[in-house]
Design an enzyme around this catalytic site. Structure first.
Site, PDB file in Angstrom:
ATOM      1  N   ASN A   1       0.630  -4.835 -23.029  1.00 11.28           N
ATOM      2  CA  ASN A   1       1.692  -3.833 -22.918  1.00 11.28           C
ATOM      3  C   ASN A   1       2.927  -4.227 -23.726  1.00 11.28           C
ATOM      4  O   ASN A   1       3.561  -3.377 -24.359  1.00 11.28           O
ATOM      5  CB  ASN A   1       2.070  -3.609 -21.452  1.00 11.28           C
ATOM      6  CG  ASN A   1       1.159  -2.570 -20.813  1.00 11.28           C
ATOM      7  OD1 ASN A   1       0.263  -2.046 -21.454  1.00 11.28           O
ATOM      8  ND2 ASN A   1       1.389  -2.271 -19.553  1.00 11.28           N
TER       9      ASN A   1
ATOM     10  N   HIS B   1       4.176   5.933 -33.806  1.00 10.78           N
ATOM     11  CA  HIS B   1       4.812   7.247 -33.892  1.00 10.78           C
ATOM     12  C   HIS B   1       6.280   7.108 -33.535  1.00 10.78           C
ATOM     13  O   HIS B   1       6.611   6.752 -32.399  1.00 10.78           O
ATOM     14  CB  HIS B   1       4.128   8.245 -32.955  1.00 10.78           C
ATOM     15  CG  HIS B   1       2.668   8.404 -33.250  1.00 10.78           C
ATOM     16  ND1 HIS B   1       2.221   9.106 -34.351  1.00 10.78           N
ATOM     17  CD2 HIS B   1       1.570   7.920 -32.640  1.00 10.78           C
ATOM     18  CE1 HIS B   1       0.902   9.046 -34.387  1.00 10.78           C
ATOM     19  NE2 HIS B   1       0.484   8.332 -33.358  1.00 10.78           N
TER      20      HIS B   1
ATOM     21  N   ASP C   1      -4.021   4.787   1.505  1.00  8.38           N
ATOM     22  CA  ASP C   1      -2.607   4.794   1.156  1.00  8.38           C
ATOM     23  C   ASP C   1      -1.805   4.877   2.450  1.00  8.38           C
ATOM     24  O   ASP C   1      -2.288   5.403   3.454  1.00  8.38           O
ATOM     25  CB  ASP C   1      -2.287   5.990   0.247  1.00  8.38           C
ATOM     26  CG  ASP C   1      -1.104   5.714  -0.674  1.00  8.38           C
ATOM     27  OD1 ASP C   1      -1.313   5.575  -1.888  1.00  8.38           O
ATOM     28  OD2 ASP C   1       0.038   5.618  -0.161  1.00  8.38           O
TER      29      ASP C   1
ATOM     30  N   GLU D   1      -5.857  -3.096 -15.181  1.00  6.00           N
ATOM     31  CA  GLU D   1      -6.252  -1.749 -15.599  1.00  6.00           C
ATOM     32  C   GLU D   1      -5.489  -1.355 -16.866  1.00  6.00           C
ATOM     33  O   GLU D   1      -4.303  -1.611 -16.984  1.00  6.00           O
ATOM     34  CB  GLU D   1      -5.948  -0.768 -14.456  1.00  6.00           C
ATOM     35  CG  GLU D   1      -6.390   0.647 -14.731  1.00  6.00           C
ATOM     36  CD  GLU D   1      -7.842   0.725 -15.205  1.00  6.00           C
ATOM     37  OE1 GLU D   1      -8.731   0.256 -14.491  1.00  6.00           O
ATOM     38  OE2 GLU D   1      -8.075   1.245 -16.314  1.00  6.00           O
TER      39      GLU D   1
ATOM     40  N   CYS E   1       4.951   1.930 -17.040  1.00  9.21           N
ATOM     41  CA  CYS E   1       4.419   0.608 -17.417  1.00  9.21           C
ATOM     42  C   CYS E   1       5.268  -0.136 -18.449  1.00  9.21           C
ATOM     43  O   CYS E   1       5.758  -1.224 -18.163  1.00  9.21           O
ATOM     44  CB  CYS E   1       2.998   0.753 -17.922  1.00  9.21           C
ATOM     45  SG  CYS E   1       1.861   1.229 -16.609  1.00  9.21           S
TER      46      CYS E   1
HETATM   47  P1  NAD Z   1       1.966   4.617  -7.985  1.00 13.01           P
HETATM   48  O1  NAD Z   1       3.347   4.414  -7.501  1.00 13.01           O
HETATM   49  O2  NAD Z   1       1.556   5.925  -8.561  1.00 13.01           O
HETATM   50  O3  NAD Z   1       0.934   4.303  -6.784  1.00 13.01           O
HETATM   51  C1  NAD Z   1       1.067   3.252  -5.884  1.00 13.01           C
HETATM   52  C2  NAD Z   1       0.534   3.735  -4.537  1.00 13.01           C
HETATM   53  O4  NAD Z   1       0.495   2.627  -3.618  1.00 13.01           O
HETATM   54  C3  NAD Z   1       1.411   4.797  -3.877  1.00 13.01           C
HETATM   55  O5  NAD Z   1       0.625   5.935  -3.566  1.00 13.01           O
HETATM   56  C4  NAD Z   1       1.937   4.107  -2.626  1.00 13.01           C
HETATM   57  O6  NAD Z   1       2.127   4.995  -1.541  1.00 13.01           O
HETATM   58  C5  NAD Z   1       0.826   3.110  -2.344  1.00 13.01           C
HETATM   59  N1  NAD Z   1       1.226   1.987  -1.479  1.00 13.01           N
HETATM   60  C6  NAD Z   1       2.349   1.214  -1.547  1.00 13.01           C
HETATM   61  N2  NAD Z   1       2.341   0.293  -0.574  1.00 13.01           N
HETATM   62  C7  NAD Z   1       1.200   0.478   0.122  1.00 13.01           C
HETATM   63  C8  NAD Z   1       0.628  -0.171   1.259  1.00 13.01           C
HETATM   64  N3  NAD Z   1       1.237  -1.202   1.858  1.00 13.01           N
HETATM   65  N4  NAD Z   1      -0.562   0.273   1.718  1.00 13.01           N
HETATM   66  C9  NAD Z   1      -1.176   1.316   1.120  1.00 13.01           C
HETATM   67  N5  NAD Z   1      -0.687   1.959   0.050  1.00 13.01           N
HETATM   68  C10 NAD Z   1       0.489   1.553  -0.441  1.00 13.01           C
HETATM   69  O7  NAD Z   1       1.706   3.453  -9.025  1.00 13.01           O
HETATM   70  P2  NAD Z   1       0.667   3.429 -10.268  1.00 13.01           P
HETATM   71  O8  NAD Z   1       1.260   4.079 -11.451  1.00 13.01           O
HETATM   72  O9  NAD Z   1      -0.679   3.852  -9.778  1.00 13.01           O
HETATM   73  O10 NAD Z   1       0.640   1.872 -10.564  1.00 13.01           O
HETATM   74  C11 NAD Z   1       0.020   0.951  -9.695  1.00 13.01           C
HETATM   75  C12 NAD Z   1      -0.100  -0.388 -10.403  1.00 13.01           C
HETATM   76  O11 NAD Z   1      -0.952  -0.257 -11.545  1.00 13.01           O
HETATM   77  C13 NAD Z   1       1.219  -0.926 -10.949  1.00 13.01           C
HETATM   78  O12 NAD Z   1       1.211  -2.317 -10.835  1.00 13.01           O
HETATM   79  C14 NAD Z   1       1.184  -0.517 -12.409  1.00 13.01           C
HETATM   80  O13 NAD Z   1       1.947  -1.367 -13.215  1.00 13.01           O
HETATM   81  C15 NAD Z   1      -0.289  -0.663 -12.725  1.00 13.01           C
HETATM   82  N6  NAD Z   1      -0.749   0.172 -13.840  1.00 13.01           N
HETATM   83  C16 NAD Z   1      -0.307   1.453 -13.968  1.00 13.01           C
HETATM   84  C17 NAD Z   1      -0.790   2.251 -14.998  1.00 13.01           C
HETATM   85  C18 NAD Z   1      -0.326   3.675 -15.147  1.00 13.01           C
HETATM   86  O14 NAD Z   1      -0.585   4.268 -16.201  1.00 13.01           O
HETATM   87  N7  NAD Z   1       0.351   4.244 -14.181  1.00 13.01           N
HETATM   88  C19 NAD Z   1      -1.723   1.727 -15.908  1.00 13.01           C
HETATM   89  C20 NAD Z   1      -2.171   0.438 -15.738  1.00 13.01           C
HETATM   90  C21 NAD Z   1      -1.672  -0.341 -14.699  1.00 13.01           C
END
Ligand code: NAD
Length: 433
Positions: A212, A255, A30, A152, A264
């Site tokens: 979604n 619900h 990260d 995911e 999301c």
């Molecule tokens: P998040 O914001 O929690 O995490 C993203 C991470 O990426 C952050 O820690 C950020 O610092 C890091 N990041 C950004 N730019 C970077 C770079 N250049 N190099 C290294 N790290 C970098 O987001 P999330 O909720 O984990 O979602 C991530 C993706 O997964 C999104 O596209 C989301 O739509 C998808 N997704 C999320 C969920 C969920 O429940 N949160 C479920 C399925 C899919």
């Protein structure tokens, strides 16, 4: 096998940790130094049940490491997962900045055949976009690589279980070599007969958005049914049960409540509308789903207003801030919209949430936080349940009633029985009943 996961947020951190649990050597990368420093000490920056223990175990056993050095992680990994954020821009389209940044870094540091797997939710066509960026920045090295889509579907709050026992794994790839490597990675899931769908990249990307958008549609649908139930004297919980027993419909995501939130559904519904619009197609159903969801949050404020009359100077106790139980995630949480609207109407807010209060302090001002539900309910003019944490399902109602100034109880998640609440002397309001 060495793999890395770029982005250690809700998805990347769970993905990386679970793959380490499967026995792979994983580097979680990260660019947020604070996050990585915490993770290196075995501290999870997010609340997700069971995650911190699993991080600690895999750190200790040497299969999981965390780093800010994307270059080294790319060089030593055969598979690189991209799990960075894809937030919405102001116009609803998907912000691809982080994806592009990461693709460039991968290109610059490519040193042999690699599979680049996109876990982030990305618009159809992103696989090709990533391929082009990597190609551009790795030019001259003549290194072979494959970009695949591996969306995911985990749910925050039960993310580990969802990753370890998914309903399905989707792999969008155009290369047999990449498909074979992905099957190898996921081999523990093969053993438990998880269905795998192997398709092309575009189809895999579309499956995620379609899923979604459909789930969000179910929520907006039942919320509209709830609104009609209120007018005709029907009970939406029983309607949902009656509908859900039909296997063509299914009982999940029916619900009624204050509308969907989270990182999301709001962004992915907007995203698919934009993706369609870009191709000249107006996605009517999902446009309505978004509108209904916005209105539902407003309706909750109206409901509170009509239950309490003039709101100016009143104190409301709010139970639950996160967008759903078992997470500290506040992104697009209905609580934020509802609380801000109430504050504008002159209401004083006291709130309690088992995990999200620290995060909330950074987002909304002028909330007084309590140490438990009773602490915030004392002397309040009404209590509103916005998020259905388990600990709110069995409140000591007698005690609550004795400490509230007015026994107005708004249950926006329908977790209590209306008849019983009235018997206990509450002025009880729920959604669609
Ligand atoms: P998040 O914001 O929690 O995490 C993203 C991470 O990426 C952050 O820690 C950020 O610092 C890091 N990041 C950004 N730019 C970077 C770079 N250049 N190099 C290294 N790290 C970098 O987001 P999330 O909720 O984990 O979602 C991530 C993706 O997964 C999104 O596209 C989301 O739509 C998808 N997704 C999320 C969920 C969920 O429940 N949160 C479920 C399925 C899919």
């Amino acid at each position: 096998m060495n793999i890395c996961v770029i982005g250690t947020g809700y998805v990347g951190l769970v993905t990386g940790t679970c793959f380490a649990e499967f026995g792979l050597n994983v580097t979680g990368v990260d660019n947020d130094e604070r996050k990585i420093a915490l993770l290196q000490k075995g501290i999870s920056p997010i609340f997700e049940p069971g995650l911190e223990e699993m991080i600690k175990k895999n750190l200790r056993e040497g299969r999981l490491v965390f780093s800010t050095e994307i270059e080294k992680a790319v060089e030593k990994s055969l598979v690189i997962f991209i799990a960075v954020g894809t937030p919405p821009r102001k116009d609803g389209s998907v912000d691809m900045t982080y994806i592009d940044e990461v693709a460039q870094k991968i290109g610059e540091n490519l040193n042999g055949y690699k599979v680049i797997a996109t876990k982030s939710t990305v618009p159809v066509g992103t696989g090709e976009r990533i391929r082009k960026v990597i190609y551009q920045y790795s030019k001259g090295k003549k290194v072979h690589f494959d970009v695949i889509s591996n969306p995911e579907f985990l749910r925050e709050g039960s993310a580990i279980e969802d990753f370890m026992r998914p309903n399905r794994v989707i792999v969008g790839a155009n290369s047999d070599q990449a498909i074979a490597i992905m099957k190898d990675l996921y081999s523990p899931l093969y053993l438990i007969e998880t269905p795998f769908i192997v398709t092309n990249v575009e189809t895999a990307e579309m499956i995620k958005y379609a899923s979604n958008a459909f789930l969000a549609t179910k929520i907006s649908f039942i919320n509209e049914i709830a609104n009609i139930c209120e007018k005709v004297g029907a009970d939406v919980n029983v309607v949902a049960k009656g509908m859900g027993l039909d296997q063509r419909i299914g009982s999940k995501f029916l619900h009624a409540g204050p509308g969907y939130g989270g990182s999301c559904f709001p962004k992915d519904t907007l995203g698919i509308v934009k993706i369609a619009a870009k191709q000249g197609y107006r996605f009517e159903i999902v446009r309505s789903v978004i509108k209904v969801n916005e209105k539902q949050k407003e309706r909750m404020v109206e409901k509170i207003k009509s239950a309490m009359g003039n709101l100016k100077g009143k104190t409301i106790a709010v139970l639950g801030l996160s967008f759903k139980p078992n997470t500290d995630d506040l992104r697009e949480a209905p609580s934020l919209t509802i609380i801000s609207a109430l504050q504008r109407l002159g209401v004083k807010i006291r709130a309690y949430d088992p995990q999200a209060m620290e995060a909330a302090q950074k987002i909304i001002k002028n909330i007084e936080y309590g140490k438990d539900p009773y602490d915030v309910a004392r002397g309040c003019d009404a209590l509103v349940i916005i998020t259905e944490w388990n600990q709110f399902r069995n409140l000591d109602l007698k005690r609550l009633k004795s400490i509230m100034r007015n026994p107005v109880f708004l249950d926006l998640r329908n977790i209590y029985e209306p008849a019983r609440m009235r018997e206990m002397g509450f002025k009880y309001f729920s959604v669609g009943r």
